[in-house]
Design an enzyme around this catalytic site. Structure first.
Site, short mmCIF file in Angstrom:
data_model
loop_
_atom_site.label_atom_id
_atom_site.label_comp_id
_atom_site.label_asym_id
_atom_site.label_seq_id
_atom_site.Cartn_x
_atom_site.Cartn_y
_atom_site.Cartn_z
N HIS A 204 37.78 85.63 -105.95
CA HIS A 204 37.10 85.71 -107.20
C HIS A 204 35.60 85.95 -106.95
O HIS A 204 35.07 86.11 -107.69
CB HIS A 204 37.35 84.65 -108.13
CG HIS A 204 36.67 83.38 -107.84
ND1 HIS A 204 37.30 82.66 -106.91
CD2 HIS A 204 35.49 82.79 -108.08
CE1 HIS A 204 36.59 81.67 -106.68
NE2 HIS A 204 35.38 81.73 -107.26
C1 UD1 Z 1 32.50 80.88 -111.81
C2 UD1 Z 1 31.47 80.15 -111.00
C3 UD1 Z 1 32.12 80.11 -109.55
C4 UD1 Z 1 33.29 79.33 -109.59
C5 UD1 Z 1 34.24 80.32 -110.62
C6 UD1 Z 1 35.72 79.78 -110.45
C7 UD1 Z 1 29.16 80.58 -111.47
C8 UD1 Z 1 27.95 81.24 -111.05
N1 UD1 Z 1 30.35 80.97 -110.99
O1 UD1 Z 1 32.92 82.16 -111.34
O2 UD1 Z 1 31.31 79.34 -108.84
O3 UD1 Z 1 33.97 79.56 -108.34
O4 UD1 Z 1 33.69 80.29 -111.96
O5 UD1 Z 1 36.59 80.46 -111.40
O6 UD1 Z 1 28.94 79.61 -112.35
N2 UD1 Z 1 36.40 85.37 -117.67
C9 UD1 Z 1 37.41 85.29 -118.50
N3 UD1 Z 1 37.85 84.23 -119.13
C10 UD1 Z 1 37.08 82.99 -118.92
C11 UD1 Z 1 36.26 82.98 -117.80
C12 UD1 Z 1 35.46 84.20 -117.54
O7 UD1 Z 1 37.98 86.31 -118.71
O8 UD1 Z 1 37.77 82.06 -119.32
C13 UD1 Z 1 36.03 86.64 -116.84
C14 UD1 Z 1 34.73 87.36 -117.74
O9 UD1 Z 1 35.00 88.65 -117.77
C15 UD1 Z 1 33.63 87.00 -117.09
C16 UD1 Z 1 34.23 86.96 -115.56
O10 UD1 Z 1 35.47 86.36 -115.74
O11 UD1 Z 1 32.59 87.91 -117.16
C17 UD1 Z 1 33.61 86.12 -114.46
O12 UD1 Z 1 33.37 84.72 -115.27
P1 UD1 Z 1 32.09 83.56 -114.80
O13 UD1 Z 1 31.93 82.52 -115.54
O14 UD1 Z 1 30.65 84.29 -115.08
O15 UD1 Z 1 32.22 83.56 -113.46
P2 UD1 Z 1 33.34 83.23 -112.38
O16 UD1 Z 1 33.42 84.68 -111.51
O17 UD1 Z 1 34.35 82.59 -113.02
#
Ligand code: UD1
Length: 359
Positions: A204
């Protein structure tokens, strides 16, 4: 005293659960509130973890959702400031290194509220990782830094953190693992997988999944493992966006799993391939070989005494390392000091009664 405990994203939930639990027996004397920032919000990224870990409904959900780093961090800060002003806690407790961790730590500190950071002192020295920036900022404003190992203590000392702020307590994520492992181990595996007869893959990190050609290269390299056994691949929503169509038939794509099903999957696997931080630690405790598809790790103890090998994301190197693990395993690792299931009790003891003797 009053404590606000903060969790926002998937890897926070298994770290905060034991701290909440350890506070339970003091609930007549102290107030403890759980704040969910809402950074992760899908059932599979959040609710399922609350259920599996037995975490009660959060007292407050800030509902910030997904956005760019600046916007997400800003939304958490604005919403959390209101909560702090309303609640006026004595302490804010944050865990891990996600955007919510840093946002809440800075917000609380600027209001003069004391901040405790659980999992302090980890360093990858890689400033291209948003988590490294979050770790540095959070530690810089924290009043108490709860660490998981001696290397983290050393990192903090080198940065000039006074000894009385550093508190080596162990690993609350491993508290959760040890509490749940027996139940998790016996849960049914996804169809077609048998104990010891499959590998696990998770990806991820932006550096691995945001560019389709990089992701395709990694998945191509993982085929060397898929040639000899099924590879279970729970797909993070970020990774799902650019997944190639034509993956190896033995790569078993699935929705993200809850805490217990995933722990059971890892515990029953022959090897794990990942770019996660926490999984490097969980595999070390479970004695499962782990290949980490990143150029570095903020958790070097998992390589030094555990079962983790950092291999980067270059396909040739991944193939070579995977073949070596299939052939030889990863050797026998040791479990780091104080990863014994009692870290959260130590943390609560310090928060309520003051600093014990360091180390
Ligand atoms: C975040 C953390 C990372 C952690 C990871 C675990 C930061 C900078 N990054 O990264 O350190 O290892 O979580 O998962 O805080 N999305 C969904 N559903 C959700 C959440 C996210 O669909 O419930 C999708 C969205 O398109 C979003 C993307 O995932 O834009 C990324 O989510 P985000 O929370 O920004 O970062 P992670 O890559 O999950």
């Amino acid at each position: 005293m009053k404590f606000l405990l903060v969790a926002g994203a998937r890897p926070n939930f298994m770290k905060i659960a034991p701290v909440l639990e350890a506070f339970r027996r003091y609930r007549d004397a102290h107030e403890v509130r759980l704040v969910h920032t809402g950074q992760h919000y899908d059932a599979k990224m959040s609710d399922d973890f609350f259920r599996d870990l037995g975490i009660p409904e959060p007292d407050v959900n800030l509902g910030v959702g997904s956005a760019s780093h600046a916007e997400q961090t800003a939304r958490v800060m604005v919403a959390f400031e209101r909560v702090c002003l309303r609640e006026m806690p004595d302490w804010v407790v944050v865990v891990g290194d996600v955007n919510s961790t840093m946002a809440c730590a800075i917000t609380a500190k600027k209001l003069g509220i004391r901040v405790a950071h659980v999992e302090a002192g980890l360093r990858s020295r890689d400033m291209s990782m948003p988590e490294e920036i979050n770790r540095l900022c959070t530690d810089a404003v924290s009043d108490l830094l709860f660490t998981t190992d001696e290397m983290a203590n050393e990192n903090l000392r080198r940065e000039g953190v006074p000894e009385e702020k550093i508190c080596f307590v162990g690993n609350t994520m491993i508290d959760s693992l040890l509490k749940h492992i027996e139940r998790a181990r016996w849960l049914p595996l996804p169809e077609g997988l048998t104990p010891g007869g499959f590998a696990v893959l998770t990806l991820h990190r932006p550096a691995n999944v945001d560019r389709p050609e990089v992701l395709a290269g990694i998945l191509g390299a993982v085929s060397v493992v898929a040639e000899s056994m099924p590879v279970a691949f729970p797909v993070h929503p970020r990774t799902a966006r650019d997944l190639p169509q034509d993956v190896h038939r033995n790569l078993r794509l699935m929705q993200p799993l809850g805490y217990l099903r995933f722990l059971g999957l890892v515990a029953n696997s022959r090897m794990v391939m990942t770019d996660s931080g926490g999984i490097q630690e969980e595999t070390t405790v479970l004695g499962i070989p782990c290949l980490t598809f990143r150029p570095n790790t903020e958790r070097p103890i998992t390589c030094e005494i555990g079962t983790n090998i950092v291999v980067g994301n270059e396909p040739g190197r991944i193939r070579e390392a995977a073949l070596a693990v299939l052939r030889d395993g990863a050797g026998k690792g040791r479990i780091p000091e104080k990863w014994d299931g009692h870290a959260a009790e130590r943390i609560v003891e310090v928060l309520l009664n003051g600093h014990p003797v360091s180390g």
